[in-house]
Design an enzyme around this catalytic site. Structure first.
Site, PDB file in Angstrom:
ATOM      1  N   CYS A   1       1.118  -1.181   0.153  1.00 49.83           N
ATOM      2  CA  CYS A   1      -0.321  -0.224  -0.335  1.00 49.83           C
ATOM      3  C   CYS A   1       1.156   1.215  -0.196  1.00 49.83           C
ATOM      4  O   CYS A   1       1.431   1.774   1.160  1.00 49.83           O
ATOM      5  CB  CYS A   1      -0.632   0.059   1.748  1.00 49.83           C
ATOM      6  SG  CYS A   1      -1.645   0.953   1.348  1.00 49.83           S
TER       7      CYS A   1
ATOM      8  N   CYS B   1       0.037   4.220   1.834  1.00 51.07           N
ATOM      9  CA  CYS B   1      -0.386   3.609   3.561  1.00 51.07           C
ATOM     10  C   CYS B   1       1.351   4.227   3.394  1.00 51.07           C
ATOM     11  O   CYS B   1       1.684   4.595   4.756  1.00 51.07           O
ATOM     12  CB  CYS B   1      -0.112   3.081   3.932  1.00 51.07           C
ATOM     13  SG  CYS B   1      -2.257   1.778   3.542  1.00 51.07           S
ATOM     14  N   ASP B   2       2.184   3.054   3.087  1.00 48.92           N
ATOM     15  CA  ASP B   2       3.610   3.378   3.507  1.00 48.92           C
ATOM     16  C   ASP B   2       4.584   4.865   3.025  1.00 48.92           C
ATOM     17  O   ASP B   2       5.770   4.494   3.094  1.00 48.92           O
ATOM     18  CB  ASP B   2       3.380   2.297   3.516  1.00 48.92           C
ATOM     19  CG  ASP B   2       3.331   1.575   4.525  1.00 48.92           C
ATOM     20  OD1 ASP B   2       2.415   2.101   5.605  1.00 48.92           O
ATOM     21  OD2 ASP B   2       2.815   0.017   4.382  1.00 48.92           O
TER      22      ASP B   2
END
Ligand code: NDP
Length: 317
Positions: free
Chosen positions: A140, A143-144
């Site tokens: 992701c 997200c990261d």
């Protein structure tokens, strides 16, 4: 001898942000929800390190910590959170029947499906090692990606997700190398063009990953092979992103609930949490192949609980 059948007003299946948010709302509406956590209590976020994009956590929070807090919040309002997973359902009649691990039978007035989706990975041992160590493998980018700002990253995949995520990373990272296993994209033309026209994205066609490289649990690069020429090379990177699709966890609902071609649950009415089965609602990634964020999952969890409450009220419960 089989156990006695349990009757519940609201059964929530799954324990990610969607399931727990549904539980918080359902519990506060006196629906006495029972929540089964499933195979991966806490869901996909338990494989994430730091969550920095969930509103309200000014300093960020780890995925597992956030899920423990959500669980505690759901329990605070007396949600009955249980270990175990649903192995079979029967939604053919007015009573929604569910079996836990093929044994315990539950009859529920309303069901909220929050079973999520699982990211696909390449399956390489090195990939799994750095994923588990939180050392630079992720599925992701939204997200990261931020953790790799100013650094070089690699992303695998050629669909819309991979293009979208490569583009997202290109705004944060100095260089993004995209590994496409065939000689063309699967993504829509517009998404592929955007990637091709971004200066700091290099696309390597006909290229597959042989190994994720690293030192001391941290990713340092990827060894890749051109499947036409046989050429092998190493690409330095600190983040290795996998964007080769997700599998929605919806198989057991297939005989009763309408799914799209990719297995995601279809909403019976757009803008609601309704499925084609009366009294059965869906929230989170089980019905979302586009956004897949904790906050969107939580939002649809709220919607599902409010609709379950209205459904029960209309039935005079
Ligand atoms: P897709 O299934 O569309 O694409 C998966 C990609 O991963 C394919 O290019 C596939 O390669 C590649 N792949 C699969 N396995 C491997 C492997 N082992 N090694 C290397 N590459 C591999 O998944 P997406 O998540 O991209 O998209 C899912 C759905 O969501 C699609 O319908 C998409 O259109 C939609 N979507 C829409 C968005 C938007 O409109 N903004 C954003 C994101 C998703 P190959 O092509 O060779 O099979």
């Amino acid at each position: 001898m089989s156990e006695e059948i349990e009757k519940v007003k609201c059964l929530i299946i799954g324990s990610g942000p969607a399931g727990y948010t549904a539980a918080i709302y359902a519990a506060r509406a006196n629906m006495a929800p029972v929540l089964y956590q499933g195979m991966q209590p806490g869901g996909q976020l338990t494989t994430t390190n730091e969550v920095e994009n969930f509103p309200g956590y000014q300093d960020g929070v780890t995925g597992p910590e956030m899920m423990m807090q959500l669980e505690a919040q759901a329990k605070r309002f007396d949600t009955d959170v249980r270990n175990g997973w649903v192995t079979k359902v029967d939604f053919s009649g007015p009573v929604h029947k569910v079996w836990i691990e093929d044994k315990k039978e539950i009859h529920a007035d309303t069901i909220i499906i929050s079973t999520g989706a699982s990211a696909r990975y390449l399956g390489l041992e090195s990939e799994q090692k750095y994923l588990k160590a939180g050392g630079g493998v992720s599925a992701c980018a939204v997200c990261d990606g931020f953790f790799y700002r100013g650094q070089e990253t690699v992303i695998v995949g050629a669909g819309d997700s991979a293009c979208e995520e490569a583009h997202y990373l290109s705004n944060i990272c100095t260089k993004v190398t995209m590994l496409v296993r065939r000689d063309e994209f699967r993504a829509s033309k517009i998404m592929a063009e955007r990637v091709k026209n971004t200066a700091n994205i290099e696309i390597l066609f006909n290229t597959e990953t042989e190994e994720v490289l690293g030192e001391n649990d941290l990713v340092t690069g990827a060894r890749v092979k051109n499947n036409v020429t046989g050429e092998i090379k190493e690409i330095p990177c600190t983040g290795f992103f996998v964007a080769i699709g997700h599998n929605p966890n919806t198989e057991i609902f297939k005989p009763y609930v309408n799914l799209d071609d990719a297995g995601y649950i279809e909403y019976a009415e757009p803008g609601t949490a309704k499925t084609n089965v009366e009294g059965v609602f869906v929230s989170g990634d089980a019905a979302d192949k586009t956004y897949r964020q904790a906050i969107t999952a939580a939002g649809t969890g709220c919607m599902a609980a409010l609709e379950a409450e209205r459904y029960l009220a209309a039935k005079g419960h």
